[in-house]
Design a protein around this motif. Structure first.
Motif, PDB file in Angstrom:
ATOM      1  N   VAL A 142      32.473  36.596  47.080  1.00 37.91           N
ATOM      2  CA  VAL A 142      30.922  37.417  46.789  1.00 37.91           C
ATOM      3  C   VAL A 142      31.013  39.192  46.221  1.00 37.91           C
ATOM      4  O   VAL A 142      31.679  40.002  47.071  1.00 37.91           O
ATOM      5  CB  VAL A 142      30.071  36.902  47.812  1.00 37.91           C
ATOM      6  N   ASN A 198      29.200  33.994  58.059  1.00 35.46           N
ATOM      7  CA  ASN A 198      29.776  32.841  56.549  1.00 35.46           C
ATOM      8  C   ASN A 198      28.021  32.499  56.233  1.00 35.46           C
ATOM      9  O   ASN A 198      27.689  31.942  56.478  1.00 35.46           O
ATOM     10  CB  ASN A 198      30.520  32.257  57.019  1.00 35.46           C
ATOM     11  N   ARG A 199      28.365  32.221  55.042  1.00 40.22           N
ATOM     12  CA  ARG A 199      27.045  31.073  54.101  1.00 40.22           C
ATOM     13  C   ARG A 199      26.888  29.606  54.840  1.00 40.22           C
ATOM     14  O   ARG A 199      26.208  29.351  55.356  1.00 40.22           O
ATOM     15  CB  ARG A 199      27.385  30.613  53.069  1.00 40.22           C
ATOM     16  N   ALA A 225      34.715  32.601  56.147  1.00 44.10           N
ATOM     17  CA  ALA A 225      35.479  32.007  56.504  1.00 44.10           C
ATOM     18  C   ALA A 225      36.616  30.727  56.342  1.00 44.10           C
ATOM     19  O   ALA A 225      36.485  29.903  56.871  1.00 44.10           O
ATOM     20  CB  ALA A 225      34.342  31.476  57.724  1.00 44.10           C
ATOM     21  N   GLY A 226      36.125  31.272  55.224  1.00 46.59           N
ATOM     22  CA  GLY A 226      37.716  30.447  54.348  1.00 46.59           C
ATOM     23  C   GLY A 226      39.282  30.490  54.838  1.00 46.59           C
ATOM     24  O   GLY A 226      39.417  31.529  56.107  1.00 46.59           O
ATOM     25  N   ARG A 275      31.587  26.343  59.602  1.00 45.90           N
ATOM     26  CA  ARG A 275      32.973  26.907  59.776  1.00 45.90           C
ATOM     27  C   ARG A 275      33.115  28.236  60.496  1.00 45.90           C
ATOM     28  O   ARG A 275      34.007  28.676  61.038  1.00 45.90           O
ATOM     29  CB  ARG A 275      33.226  27.524  57.554  1.00 45.90           C
ATOM     30  N   ILE A 288      27.620  38.666  41.832  1.00 47.07           N
ATOM     31  CA  ILE A 288      27.021  38.739  42.754  1.00 47.07           C
ATOM     32  C   ILE A 288      26.680  39.003  43.895  1.00 47.07           C
ATOM     33  O   ILE A 288      27.249  40.577  44.624  1.00 47.07           O
ATOM     34  CB  ILE A 288      28.015  37.171  43.138  1.00 47.07           C
TER      35      ILE A 288
HETATM   36  P1  ATR Z   1      39.600  31.840  50.264  1.00 49.95           P
HETATM   37  O1  ATR Z   1      41.206  31.007  49.726  1.00 49.95           O
HETATM   38  O2  ATR Z   1      39.632  32.334  49.226  1.00 49.95           O
HETATM   39  O3  ATR Z   1      38.999  31.856  51.702  1.00 49.95           O
HETATM   40  P2  ATR Z   1      37.900  28.864  50.538  1.00 49.95           P
HETATM   41  O4  ATR Z   1      38.506  28.509  51.761  1.00 49.95           O
HETATM   42  O5  ATR Z   1      37.050  28.551  49.456  1.00 49.95           O
HETATM   43  O6  ATR Z   1      38.901  30.747  50.113  1.00 49.95           O
HETATM   44  O7  ATR Z   1      36.655  30.191  51.040  1.00 49.95           O
HETATM   45  C1  ATR Z   1      36.345  30.785  50.186  1.00 49.95           C
HETATM   46  C2  ATR Z   1      34.805  31.849  50.806  1.00 49.95           C
HETATM   47  O8  ATR Z   1      33.457  32.435  50.566  1.00 49.95           O
HETATM   48  C3  ATR Z   1      34.153  31.361  52.051  1.00 49.95           C
HETATM   49  O9  ATR Z   1      33.561  31.882  53.397  1.00 49.95           O
HETATM   50  C4  ATR Z   1      33.126  30.428  51.405  1.00 49.95           C
HETATM   51  O10 ATR Z   1      31.400  30.158  52.265  1.00 49.95           O
HETATM   52  P3  ATR Z   1      31.317  28.905  52.887  1.00 49.95           P
HETATM   53  O11 ATR Z   1      32.804  28.394  53.543  1.00 49.95           O
HETATM   54  O12 ATR Z   1      29.949  28.995  53.135  1.00 49.95           O
HETATM   55  O13 ATR Z   1      32.142  27.989  51.414  1.00 49.95           O
HETATM   56  C5  ATR Z   1      32.874  31.860  50.393  1.00 49.95           C
HETATM   57  N1  ATR Z   1      32.061  31.759  49.698  1.00 49.95           N
HETATM   58  C6  ATR Z   1      31.963  31.741  47.876  1.00 49.95           C
HETATM   59  N2  ATR Z   1      31.180  31.606  47.945  1.00 49.95           N
HETATM   60  C7  ATR Z   1      29.998  31.470  48.378  1.00 49.95           C
HETATM   61  C8  ATR Z   1      28.637  32.305  47.251  1.00 49.95           C
HETATM   62  N3  ATR Z   1      28.251  31.966  46.528  1.00 49.95           N
HETATM   63  N4  ATR Z   1      27.983  32.980  48.799  1.00 49.95           N
HETATM   64  C9  ATR Z   1      28.375  33.094  49.884  1.00 49.95           C
HETATM   65  N5  ATR Z   1      29.682  32.837  50.342  1.00 49.95           N
HETATM   66  C10 ATR Z   1      30.765  32.086  49.215  1.00 49.95           C
END
Ligand code: ATR
Length: 278
Positions: A200, A156-157, A133-134, A161, A205
């Protein structure tokens, strides 16, 4: 390519930007089209973003791409945003239109083009499961809803969001049914597309979603392109599901930016081929 007194400047700003494949892909397409432009990488630290934009204005840059971490922060520094960029809340392409810097977002459209061209997948009426959801998810979902997605489940984690995204796009796209879930449903028989928008899988991962739960006709799209075969795509391949990585999206967003800057379509397939070589 000959750089002369009339050559126009394009580029990309990010931090870091040295690994970006955009300079290679854009310069190749510009040269093949015989256009008098050059596309350069500009590493810009977040604290100097507004200075960089002011500098670009001063030198009359023709246009530029914007990558991590500036896609959201650059919006208020521009003169105008396209409706998509405004609604997504992020910019990946800027065009200098008679001295006014206009922000666009071509990421989501790039995804939809890639889905259509590489997987023959039409989002119209489709049921989607979106992981993340980023910023990347926001751009993707905007284009998918605009293309008529029937139903979208977002996981989403950070559940809040996902919830926020459902609320925001629910208002914008009343004909798409948007939902968020805390955890991945066990069975996914009604899902036509599983889309990973998160990092991910980038460095191995563990899987965020299991293609085992999908129907045989579902397609899987992973926005990650390095590594080219993520664990998610590996699992999809073992199930013989149609699937691709994010290279096609990267090429298609670049093609769209090229057209915004030059008014022309880039040579067909050249950007994708350049990325595959790289
Ligand atoms: P981007 O613009 O690339 O989407 P972002 O806005 O930082 O970057 O979003 C990253 C996405 O990857 C988010 O959905 C994030 O989950 P969170 O909203 O919980 O942060 C997800 N993400 C990043 N690292 C993760 C992990 N180790 N496990 C699960 N989700 C992860």
């Amino acid at each position: 390519m000959v750089i002369s007194g009339t050559t126009r400047l394009l580029g990309i700003i990010g931090d870091p930007v040295r690994h970006s494949l955009s300079p290679r892909m854009q310069n190749r397409a510009l040269a093949a089209a015989g256009l008098d432009y050059v596309y350069l990488p500009f590493p810009v630290a977040p604290a100097r973003l507004s200075e960089a934009v002011a500098g670009f204005r001063a030198v009359g840059i023709h246009g530029f791409n914007v990558t991590v971490p500036h896609k959201v922060a650059i919006a208020p520094l521009l003169d105008r945003l396209s409706p998509e960029a405004e609604q997504i809340g992020a910019v990946n392409t800027v065009h200098n239109e008679h001295g006014r810097l206009v922000g666009y977002n071509t990421d989501g459209v790039g995804l939809v083009v890639s889905l259509r061209e590489e997987l023959g997948f039409d989002p119209n009426g489709a049921h989607l499961l979106v992981i993340g959801a980023g910023g990347a998810a926001r751009a993707a979902l905007h284009a998918l809803c605009a293309a008529g997605a029937g139903r979208v489940i977002i996981i989403n984690r950070t559940t809040d969001r996902a919830k926020e995204l459902v609320e925001r796009y629910g208002l914008l796209f009343p004909s798409t049914r948007l939902e968020f879930r805390e955890t991945l449903p066990q069975a996914l028989p009604d899902i036509d597309l599983l889309l990973n928008t998160t990092v991910v899988g980038m460095d191995g991962i563990s899987l965020s979603a299991d293609p085992e739960a999908l129907a045989d006709t579902a397609v899987v799209y992973d926005m990650i392109y390095a590594p080219s075969l993520t664990p998610l795509l590996g699992a999809a391949q073992r199930r013989s599901l149609r699937c691709v990585n994010g290279l096609g999206m990267l090429a298609a967003q670049g093609e769209r930016a090229f057209t915004i800057w030059t008014g022309l379509a880039p040579p067909r397939g050249l950007m994708k081929a350049t990325l595959e070589e790289a």
